[in-house]
Enzyme design. Sequence first.
Site, PDB file in Angstrom:
ATOM      1  N   HIS A  94     -26.875   1.826  -5.071  1.00 14.00           N
ATOM      2  CA  HIS A  94     -26.392   2.473  -3.986  1.00 14.00           C
ATOM      3  C   HIS A  94     -27.826   3.995  -3.539  1.00 14.00           C
ATOM      4  O   HIS A  94     -26.980   5.260  -3.776  1.00 14.00           O
ATOM      5  CB  HIS A  94     -25.167   3.463  -3.914  1.00 14.00           C
ATOM      6  CG  HIS A  94     -23.843   4.101  -3.138  1.00 14.00           C
ATOM      7  ND1 HIS A  94     -22.615   3.900  -1.708  1.00 14.00           N
ATOM      8  CD2 HIS A  94     -24.573   5.498  -2.138  1.00 14.00           C
ATOM      9  CE1 HIS A  94     -22.497   4.859  -1.905  1.00 14.00           C
ATOM     10  NE2 HIS A  94     -23.607   5.258  -1.615  1.00 14.00           N
ATOM     11  N   GLU A 112     -26.095   1.384   3.035  1.00 14.38           N
ATOM     12  CA  GLU A 112     -26.926   1.709   4.173  1.00 14.38           C
ATOM     13  C   GLU A 112     -28.109   1.518   3.866  1.00 14.38           C
ATOM     14  O   GLU A 112     -28.985   2.533   4.387  1.00 14.38           O
ATOM     15  CB  GLU A 112     -26.335   3.237   3.889  1.00 14.38           C
ATOM     16  CG  GLU A 112     -24.894   3.230   4.136  1.00 14.38           C
ATOM     17  CD  GLU A 112     -24.551   4.899   4.599  1.00 14.38           C
ATOM     18  OE1 GLU A 112     -24.918   5.802   4.248  1.00 14.38           O
ATOM     19  OE2 GLU A 112     -23.152   5.155   4.248  1.00 14.38           O
ATOM     20  N   ASN A 156     -20.004   1.555   7.468  1.00 10.30           N
ATOM     21  CA  ASN A 156     -19.422   2.637   7.131  1.00 10.30           C
ATOM     22  C   ASN A 156     -19.576   3.131   8.391  1.00 10.30           C
ATOM     23  O   ASN A 156     -20.654   2.702   9.318  1.00 10.30           O
ATOM     24  CB  ASN A 156     -20.830   2.768   6.060  1.00 10.30           C
ATOM     25  CG  ASN A 156     -20.175   2.648   4.380  1.00 10.30           C
ATOM     26  OD1 ASN A 156     -19.618   1.474   4.634  1.00 10.30           O
ATOM     27  ND2 ASN A 156     -21.361   3.025   3.894  1.00 10.30           N
ATOM     28  N   TYR A 213     -18.532   6.635  10.530  1.00 11.61           N
ATOM     29  CA  TYR A 213     -18.292   7.955  10.420  1.00 11.61           C
ATOM     30  C   TYR A 213     -17.977   9.485  11.814  1.00 11.61           C
ATOM     31  O   TYR A 213     -17.133   9.473  12.333  1.00 11.61           O
ATOM     32  CB  TYR A 213     -18.955   9.744   9.799  1.00 11.61           C
ATOM     33  CG  TYR A 213     -18.720   9.010   7.917  1.00 11.61           C
ATOM     34  CD1 TYR A 213     -18.399   9.424   6.742  1.00 11.61           C
ATOM     35  CD2 TYR A 213     -19.839   7.824   7.526  1.00 11.61           C
ATOM     36  CE1 TYR A 213     -17.937   8.872   5.824  1.00 11.61           C
ATOM     37  CE2 TYR A 213     -19.601   7.189   6.331  1.00 11.61           C
ATOM     38  CZ  TYR A 213     -18.466   8.066   5.533  1.00 11.61           C
ATOM     39  OH  TYR A 213     -18.767   7.570   4.206  1.00 11.61           O
ATOM     40  N   GLU A 265     -16.617   2.126   3.806  1.00 11.35           N
ATOM     41  CA  GLU A 265     -16.431   3.885   3.671  1.00 11.35           C
ATOM     42  C   GLU A 265     -15.940   4.565   5.558  1.00 11.35           C
ATOM     43  O   GLU A 265     -16.268   4.005   6.124  1.00 11.35           O
ATOM     44  CB  GLU A 265     -17.750   4.212   3.945  1.00 11.35           C
ATOM     45  CG  GLU A 265     -18.604   4.104   2.237  1.00 11.35           C
ATOM     46  CD  GLU A 265     -20.022   4.935   2.239  1.00 11.35           C
ATOM     47  OE1 GLU A 265     -20.104   6.190   2.961  1.00 11.35           O
ATOM     48  OE2 GLU A 265     -20.448   4.517   1.508  1.00 11.35           O
TER      49      GLU A 265
HETATM   50  O1  IFM Z   1     -21.902  10.492   0.286  1.00 12.91           O
HETATM   51  C1  IFM Z   1     -22.268   9.562   1.446  1.00 12.91           C
HETATM   52  C2  IFM Z   1     -22.316   7.934   0.809  1.00 12.91           C
HETATM   53  O2  IFM Z   1     -23.258   8.104  -0.311  1.00 12.91           O
HETATM   54  C3  IFM Z   1     -22.749   6.989   1.895  1.00 12.91           C
HETATM   55  N1  IFM Z   1     -22.211   6.800   3.324  1.00 12.91           N
HETATM   56  C4  IFM Z   1     -22.052   8.055   3.338  1.00 12.91           C
HETATM   57  C5  IFM Z   1     -21.673   9.502   2.509  1.00 12.91           C
HETATM   58  C6  IFM Z   1     -21.075  10.797   3.445  1.00 12.91           C
HETATM   59  O3  IFM Z   1     -22.305  11.264   3.611  1.00 12.91           O
END
Ligand code: IFM
Length: 460
Positions: free
Chosen positions: A128, A173, A299, A301, A353
Amino acid sequence: MNPFPPFHPAHVFPPDFVWGVATSAFQIEGGATLDGKGPSIWDNFCRVPGAIADGSNGDTACDHVHRWAHDLDIVKDLGVDAYRFSVSWPRVQPDGMGEWNGKGLDFYERLVDGMVARGIQPYLTLNHWDLPAALQARGGWAARDTVHRFVDYARQIGRRLGDRVATITTHNEPWVIATLGHEQGCFAPGIQSRATAMQVSHHLMLSHGLALQALRAQGCKSRLGIVLNLSPIGPATDSPEDVAQARLDDGRSVRWYMDPLFKGDYPADVIEHLGPDAPRIEPGDLAHIATPMDFLGLNYYTRSVVSASGGWDVKASGNRITEMGWEVYPEGLTELLLRMHRDWTLPPLYVKENGAAFKDELVEGRVHDVERTDYIARHIAAVGDALAQGVPMAGYMVWSLLDNFEWASGYEKRFGIVHVDYATQRRTLKDSALWYRDFLQLQKAARRAPAAAHDEPAGS
Ligand code: IFM
């Protein structure tokens, strides 16, 4: 008034659906030099003037290295099935090659045993982002040798923890590491070169495939995969220029990672677009990258809306915007999952995530984070919608368990469902955590008595 969408029967998830919370090592651990830990590229990047918005670093973060047992108690109290965490490579191998650090390995032994003792499934991530700084000095991810160092590291973690961790993710990521770290330079190691970024992306993908093979060859029982950050990408208008830009951006951030994993090749249009910046690929590399996975992590968002002229005002969407400036767009998650299911043959898929930074206020021991709760509830519903339409969804994890070091934004952006007072390290469950706990209890009740629970809306 109940601000949350009701969870009607369509959103009662299968009994084996995995619910979790996620963190990463650099963002929470602290203990930057504790017990022989070596520096990572993020330790160094934090020292670059202006690199981190609030001038902070990960030296202490949430002090998780000392408070891990209490943090695991919180995870257990939430009632989740799984906890996603990452191993800090320089904590277990300070130089990224050569000597292993016994004390660092012991820390993760204790952490994993602590999860198992509490009935929490460990979901481990190997990378990570906190590459040992000593490897960066030798070229970092741009150097092919780092691929082999990573495979050795994966083997060692597999040997030490593979008998107890449910899943191992190679990279979190890779797009962020390659593009933000090596093309835009706003993340560690702060390089600005498209050619380097593309070579880095190739080495990350190659090391992923080779690590899977190495772990399987030594009999590792954990399920193995990778976690990608993907968004649906659409044009701001239907002008041919905007449509072409959206197609290219999708190529560089979605198909560039999905195609080699599931089709054994990089997208030809992106290779052509890159011209001399395309990566050097050696014979056999693509076959290694396409090594079958036991799961894929996503992930999510927000969505991305692009125009050829550069700008799109996110406020024009009329939707709520988070503290990161990201539009709240749960429909995009369903849309993306359906598209992934349509365009590639997927293994079990996890949202690894999902979450949001909002301004939180701790008042008399409570954080009424209505916006974050609403965000999480609506995205869970979006996963339910995809599941109902046949997408092989296997789990969902909230980012993040704790407020933590949000990379170049420092500690100013809070993603946690648990508030951290950095002065005292006191943890306080926000309303979103209390809601998630209630929601999971309802899901568990539904597992026990499916028919009765169907009549019971969650979040009421
Ligand atoms: O905090 C980060 C995480 O480490 C990786 N994905 C996105 C999150 C929010 O920006």
